[in-house]
Design an enzyme around this catalytic site. Structure first.
Site, PDB file in Angstrom:
ATOM      1  N   LYS A   1       0.842  -1.200   0.000  1.00  0.00           N
ATOM      2  CA  LYS A   1       0.000   0.000   0.000  1.00  0.00           C
ATOM      3  C   LYS A   1       0.880   1.254   0.000  1.00  0.00           C
ATOM      4  O   LYS A   1       2.091   1.165   0.240  1.00  0.00           O
ATOM      5  CB  LYS A   1      -0.937  -0.022   1.212  1.00  0.00           C
TER       6      LYS A   1
ATOM      7  N   ARG B   1      -9.747  -0.706  15.327  1.00  0.00           N
ATOM      8  CA  ARG B   1      -9.652   0.106  14.117  1.00  0.00           C
ATOM      9  C   ARG B   1     -10.662  -0.488  13.139  1.00  0.00           C
ATOM     10  O   ARG B   1     -11.823  -0.160  13.199  1.00  0.00           O
ATOM     11  CB  ARG B   1      -8.202   0.081  13.604  1.00  0.00           C
TER      12      ARG B   1
ATOM     13  N   TYR C   1      15.668  30.382   8.148  1.00  0.00           N
ATOM     14  CA  TYR C   1      14.449  31.049   8.643  1.00  0.00           C
ATOM     15  C   TYR C   1      14.436  31.105  10.164  1.00  0.00           C
ATOM     16  O   TYR C   1      14.811  30.133  10.830  1.00  0.00           O
ATOM     17  CB  TYR C   1      13.205  30.280   8.192  1.00  0.00           C
TER      18      TYR C   1
ATOM     19  N   MET D   1      11.608  24.459   2.607  1.00  0.00           N
ATOM     20  CA  MET D   1      10.862  23.607   1.666  1.00  0.00           C
ATOM     21  C   MET D   1      11.787  22.833   0.711  1.00  0.00           C
ATOM     22  O   MET D   1      11.592  21.638   0.484  1.00  0.00           O
ATOM     23  CB  MET D   1       9.879  24.460   0.858  1.00  0.00           C
TER      24      MET D   1
HETATM   25  C1  PLP Z   1      -3.689  -4.893   8.160  1.00  0.00           C
HETATM   26  C2  PLP Z   1      -2.224  -4.736   7.949  1.00  0.00           C
HETATM   27  N1  PLP Z   1      -1.465  -5.822   7.771  1.00  0.00           N
HETATM   28  C3  PLP Z   1      -0.128  -5.740   7.588  1.00  0.00           C
HETATM   29  C4  PLP Z   1       0.513  -4.508   7.586  1.00  0.00           C
HETATM   30  C5  PLP Z   1       2.012  -4.437   7.420  1.00  0.00           C
HETATM   31  O1  PLP Z   1       2.595  -3.980   8.607  1.00  0.00           O
HETATM   32  P1  PLP Z   1       4.169  -3.784   8.756  1.00  0.00           P
HETATM   33  O2  PLP Z   1       4.531  -2.689   7.825  1.00  0.00           O
HETATM   34  O3  PLP Z   1       4.353  -3.398  10.187  1.00  0.00           O
HETATM   35  O4  PLP Z   1       4.805  -5.078   8.406  1.00  0.00           O
HETATM   36  C6  PLP Z   1      -0.236  -3.353   7.767  1.00  0.00           C
HETATM   37  C7  PLP Z   1       0.438  -2.053   7.797  1.00  0.00           C
HETATM   38  O5  PLP Z   1       0.036  -1.096   8.315  1.00  0.00           O
HETATM   39  C8  PLP Z   1      -1.646  -3.462   7.957  1.00  0.00           C
HETATM   40  O6  PLP Z   1      -2.406  -2.377   8.146  1.00  0.00           O
END
Ligand code: PLP
Length: 393
Positions: free
Chosen positions: A44, A138, A264, A319
């Site tokens: 992701k 969550r 700055y 920046m």
């Molecule tokens: C549901 C879920 N599984 C796995 C992972 C991977 O976690 P990590 O980057 O700590 O290995 C994440 C990352 O946020 C996650 O949200």
């Protein structure tokens, strides 16, 4: 801006090098640790900022079959890169998006009975994951929902459940009692659902969870940050190979008399004759303003490496530029045009995170878009990457 406009490395203010061999080595190491479980990859947020196309392609070449993204748009991007991969969408099913999943062959990680009902009603014939919350509070269904799903077949009529998963809140800390609590809850849920969905696999562990031991592995593990060289642990050495090197060009050198200030807010004052290197990277590149000197109480701020010497950031990170104190370097150790290491073998992503008051995760995912990106080894031509190595997908 197309790649030819910016292909000249000499014109790049900052260069980001991503070592795909290191990603592959980290993937192999996780495979050895998880012994027997499928090692999926969490890609992701553009593979944690490193570039979805090159990273996912390399992981697939290393044998990775299942990938996790955050939303269906990321899933659609990944589908263009990996036509045959299994792609799970972690954030679940947003209202009215089932067609997108169908079109791109994405599997939702279903987090509520409402999402499940919407999926069933749409009649998309793709497998799904069911997500249970075991203590993170969550996303995910509760133990009560698991009992309902076990008892009432109608709730999943026509739905193929391929994965039952949960996510650990404290896997970075081996000693945290939350780990065992979540494991016990997940085991109860899985004991209920495994007979109900005989084709399903269970998954609990992210990177840190893999190192909590075999009890946490189940059939699939889901590492993210460890693949990219970040540490999934607090208070333990990071065993993973560093993957990125971020460098900024020295674009000016200046001599300061005692009493002169830098940047700055004039927050840094020269106590003695001082030499300052001006670096072509700033907070727009993800080199956080929190890395300014004296920004956080009791913290020294950022540190860069030039010609093998550690050099502290002087004054505020702006920046597009940051300034480093190079007074202690031999005069010929740094000249205009040289590169300074912001993140790399001398100062890792986790140390930069600590110095900025955050985590390596945030440093990786905040890497700016302005870096000239270089992948080593270079992805093969014709594999859908341009000269900078960015996926075109
Ligand atoms: C549901 C879920 N599984 C796995 C992972 C991977 O976690 P990590 O980057 O700590 O290995 C994440 C990352 O946020 C996650 O949200």
């Amino acid at each position: 801006m197309n790649s030819s406009d910016r292909s000249g490395e000499a014109a790049a203010g900052a260069v980001l090098t991503v070592d795909l061999d290191a990603v592959a080595a980290n993937y192999a190491m996780l495979g050895r640790e998880a012994a027997g479980a499928e090692v999926a990859a969490v890609v992701k947020a553009d593979a944690y900022g490193l570039g979805l196309g090159p990273v996912a392609r390399r992981l697939a070449a290393e044998g990775c079959r299942s990938f996790f993204v955050a939303d269906a748009n990321e899933g659609a991007e990944l589908r263009k890169v990996l036509p045959g991969a299994v792609i799970y969408v972690l954030n679940g099913l947003f209202p009215g998006t089932t067609a997108l999943y169908g079109r791109h062959g994405l599997r939702p990680v279903i987090a509520s009975l409402a999402e499940l009902a919407e999926w069933r009603a749409a009649g998309v014939r793709l497998p799904v994951a069911l997500h249970f919350d075991t203590g993170m509070n969550r996303l995910g269904m509760g133990a009560g929902d698991a009992a309902l799903l076990a008892a009432d077949e109608a709730l999943t009529a026509g739905v193929e459940v391929a994965l039952v998963m949960s996510h650990l809140a404290c896997s970075d800390d081996r000693e945290h009692p939350q780990n065992a609590r979540q494991l016990a809850r997940f085991r109860e849920i899985w004991a209920r659902l495994a007979p109900r969905f005989p084709g399903a696999t269970a998954s609990l562990a992210n990177s840190g969870g893999i190192y909590l031991g075999p009890d946490y592995h189940f059939g699939m593990v889901r590492p993210g940050v460890s693949l990219y060289g970040g540490s999934p642990f607090t208070g333990r050495a990071n065993p993973f190979r560093p993957v990125i090197r971020a460098e900024a060009r020295v674009i000016a050198l200046r001599e300061l008399a005692p009493g002169e200030t830098v940047g700055y807010g004039a927050t840094w004052e020269a106590a003695a004759p001082t030499r300052i290197a001006v670096l072509a990277a700033g907070y727009a590149d993800g080199y956080f303003r929190a890395l300014s000197s004296g920004m956080r109480e009791g913290e020294s701020g950022g540190m860069v490496h030039i010609g093998g010497h550690a050099c502290p950031i002087a004054g505020r990170v702006s920046m597009d530029m940051a300034m480093a104190d190079v007074s202690h370097l031999p005069v010929d150790a740094v000249k205009r045009g040289d590169m300074a290491e912001l993140i790399g073998p001398h100062i890792g992503v986790d140390e930069v995170g600590l110095r900025a008051g955050t985590l390596g995760y945030e440093i990786l995912t905040a890497l700016g878009r302005r870096y000239m990106r270089r992948y080593i080894p270079e992805p093969e031509m014709g594999s859908g990457t341009n000269k900078e190595g960015r996926g075109q997908a």
